[in-house]
Design a protein around this motif. Structure first.
Motif, mmCIF file in Angstrom:
data_model
loop_
_atom_site.group_PDB
_atom_site.id
_atom_site.type_symbol
_atom_site.label_atom_id
_atom_site.label_comp_id
_atom_site.label_asym_id
_atom_site.label_seq_id
_atom_site.Cartn_x
_atom_site.Cartn_y
_atom_site.Cartn_z
ATOM 1 N N ALA A 148 0.839 -1.193 0.000
ATOM 2 C CA ALA A 148 0.000 0.000 0.000
ATOM 3 C C ALA A 148 0.873 1.241 0.000
ATOM 4 N N LEU A 149 0.385 2.274 -0.663
ATOM 5 C CA LEU A 149 1.086 3.543 -0.710
ATOM 6 C C LEU A 149 0.143 4.633 -0.203
ATOM 7 N N TYR A 150 0.582 5.327 0.847
ATOM 8 C CA TYR A 150 -0.246 6.369 1.455
ATOM 9 C C TYR A 150 0.413 7.734 1.270
ATOM 10 N N THR A 151 -0.331 8.684 0.724
ATOM 11 C CA THR A 151 0.086 10.076 0.715
ATOM 12 C C THR A 151 -1.059 10.877 1.327
ATOM 13 N N ASP A 152 -0.867 12.168 1.491
ATOM 14 C CA ASP A 152 -1.936 13.004 2.020
ATOM 15 C C ASP A 152 -3.140 13.022 1.094
ATOM 16 N N ASP A 153 -2.889 12.851 -0.206
ATOM 17 C CA ASP A 153 -3.949 12.988 -1.202
ATOM 18 C C ASP A 153 -4.632 11.686 -1.579
ATOM 19 N N MET A 154 -3.919 10.556 -1.448
ATOM 20 C CA MET A 154 -4.536 9.293 -1.853
ATOM 21 C C MET A 154 -3.903 8.116 -1.139
ATOM 22 N N HIS A 155 -4.710 7.079 -0.972
ATOM 23 C CA HIS A 155 -4.267 5.813 -0.404
ATOM 24 C C HIS A 155 -4.504 4.747 -1.474
ATOM 25 N N VAL A 156 -3.428 4.144 -1.963
ATOM 26 C CA VAL A 156 -3.529 3.115 -3.015
ATOM 27 C C VAL A 156 -3.131 1.769 -2.426
ATOM 28 N N ILE A 157 -4.015 0.777 -2.537
ATOM 29 C CA ILE A 157 -3.680 -0.571 -2.079
ATOM 30 C C ILE A 157 -3.810 -1.535 -3.255
ATOM 31 N N PRO A 158 -2.738 -2.254 -3.589
ATOM 32 C CA PRO A 158 -2.830 -3.240 -4.665
ATOM 33 C C PRO A 158 -3.625 -4.459 -4.212
ATOM 34 N N ILE A 159 -4.402 -5.018 -5.118
ATOM 35 C CA ILE A 159 -5.162 -6.236 -4.853
ATOM 36 C C ILE A 159 -4.320 -7.399 -5.364
ATOM 37 N N LEU A 160 -3.752 -8.157 -4.434
ATOM 38 C CA LEU A 160 -2.779 -9.184 -4.785
ATOM 39 C C LEU A 160 -3.418 -10.546 -5.007
ATOM 40 N N ASN A 161 -2.713 -11.382 -5.751
ATOM 41 C CA ASN A 161 -3.103 -12.772 -5.952
ATOM 42 C C ASN A 161 -1.886 -13.644 -5.654
ATOM 43 N N LYS A 162 -1.811 -14.127 -4.418
ATOM 44 C CA LYS A 162 -0.656 -14.929 -3.998
ATOM 45 C C LYS A 162 -0.686 -16.337 -4.577
ATOM 46 N N LYS A 163 -1.849 -16.776 -5.057
ATOM 47 C CA LYS A 163 -1.957 -18.127 -5.611
ATOM 48 C C LYS A 163 -1.458 -18.201 -7.049
ATOM 49 N N GLU A 164 -1.217 -17.075 -7.665
ATOM 50 C CA GLU A 164 -0.655 -17.050 -9.013
ATOM 51 C C GLU A 164 0.564 -16.140 -9.007
ATOM 52 N N PRO A 165 1.667 -16.608 -8.395
ATOM 53 C CA PRO A 165 2.860 -15.771 -8.281
ATOM 54 C C PRO A 165 3.576 -15.616 -9.624
ATOM 55 N N THR A 166 4.458 -14.641 -9.680
ATOM 56 C CA THR A 166 5.304 -14.438 -10.854
ATOM 57 C C THR A 166 6.415 -15.491 -10.834
ATOM 58 N N PRO A 167 7.191 -15.613 -11.925
ATOM 59 C CA PRO A 167 8.292 -16.591 -11.942
ATOM 60 C C PRO A 167 9.278 -16.416 -10.794
ATOM 61 N N ASN A 168 9.439 -15.200 -10.303
ATOM 62 C CA ASN A 168 10.352 -14.955 -9.183
ATOM 63 C C ASN A 168 9.691 -15.130 -7.822
ATOM 64 N N GLY A 169 8.432 -15.587 -7.818
ATOM 65 C CA GLY A 169 7.754 -15.875 -6.560
ATOM 66 C C GLY A 169 7.010 -14.716 -5.941
ATOM 67 N N LEU A 170 6.934 -13.579 -6.627
ATOM 68 C CA LEU A 170 6.174 -12.444 -6.111
ATOM 69 C C LEU A 170 4.689 -12.641 -6.406
ATOM 70 N N PRO A 171 3.811 -12.132 -5.552
ATOM 71 C CA PRO A 171 2.381 -12.207 -5.879
ATOM 72 C C PRO A 171 2.098 -11.417 -7.148
ATOM 73 N N SER A 172 1.163 -11.887 -7.946
ATOM 74 C CA SER A 172 0.720 -11.081 -9.075
ATOM 75 C C SER A 172 -0.266 -10.028 -8.552
ATOM 76 N N VAL A 173 -0.480 -8.999 -9.327
ATOM 77 C CA VAL A 173 -1.375 -7.911 -8.932
ATOM 78 C C VAL A 173 -2.593 -7.935 -9.838
ATOM 79 N N PHE A 174 -3.774 -8.134 -9.252
ATOM 80 C CA PHE A 174 -5.003 -8.129 -10.037
ATOM 81 C C PHE A 174 -5.410 -6.711 -10.400
#
Length: 226
Positions: A148-174
């Motif tokens: 998640a990224l928080y600034t005074d103007d906006m709060h952005v949270i990525p919606i992750l998918n840990k069951k479909e990771p990238t080749p390097n093992g990171l969660p994909s982002v829906f």
């Protein structure tokens, strides 16, 4: 690799404001509801043990759940919100190699599925957030960092998918869910409910994170391929 990706993206679309002081919070942190403020009934109806999320079987139903939860959240707290889905478009491939890099989202776009943010950002439904838009860089940073990224103007949270990771093992982002906090409205809600501004802000943030966590469970449950 992520540092290199951020540098590449920054060169393409510089951020309009400094990154100093950003608060990055894990998306899976379900905060305890603030004492004195009841959790809205719709949260349990949508994301409880037997909630609507358990009936979602395909991407269309997932999009509808995202739309409903975005609108409920907006109506409950008089906040402006936007939800998006990450998509790949060869015409938006900024390095021109015609391939979608699975570890970063620089080659991707954020398609707006639902937005109540009419005065803040004026985004159009079913269109991409333009790369030169004031909120775009924050979305790419949150997606690439999977935080998640928080600034005074906006709060952005990525919606992750840990069951479909990238080749390097990171969660994909829906996709993402973004809230544009209105400090004046938070102060009004605090006064109306006889609470402090911090209590109300913490409560709204806890519900925001709970909604995103519910959407993440839904994405993983239907195994949507990104």
């Amino acid at each position: 690799e992520l540092d290199a990706a951020r540098a590449e993206l920054a060169a393409y679309a510089p951020l309009e404001k400094t990154h100093d002081g950003l608060d990055q919070a894990p998306t899976d942190a379900l905060q305890t509801p603030v004492q004195g403020i009841d959790e809205p009934v719709w949260v349990e109806q949508l994301f409880g043990e037997n909630g609507r999320w358990t009936t979602v079987k395909d991407e269309q139903q997932l999009h509808e759940l995202m739309r409903v939860s975005t609108e409920y959240m907006s109506s409950e707290y008089c906040m402006e919100l936007t939800s998006t889905e990450v998509m790949y478009d060869e015409g938006e491939d900024i390095d021109g190699d015609g391939e979608d890099n699975p570890e970063t989202y620089n080659d991707n776009v954020f398609n707006v599925l639902c937005s109540t943010a009419f005065t803040k950002v004026k985004l159009k439904l079913n269109e991409y957030i333009p790369r030169d838009h004031s909120i775009a860089y924050g979305h790419y940073l949150a997606a690439n960092d999977r935080k998640a990224l928080y600034t005074d103007d906006m709060h952005v949270i990525p919606i992750l998918n840990k069951k479909e990771p990238t080749p390097n093992g990171l969660p994909s982002v829906f996709g993402t869910m973004t809230m544009f906090p209105d400090q004046d409205m938070i102060a009004k809600l605090a006064k109306t409910r006889g609470l402090t501004v911090k209590q109300v802000a913490d409560h709204i943030d806890s519900i925001f994170k709970k909604v995103v966590a519910g959407l993440e469970r839904t994405v993983e449950n239907v195994h949507v391929h990104i």
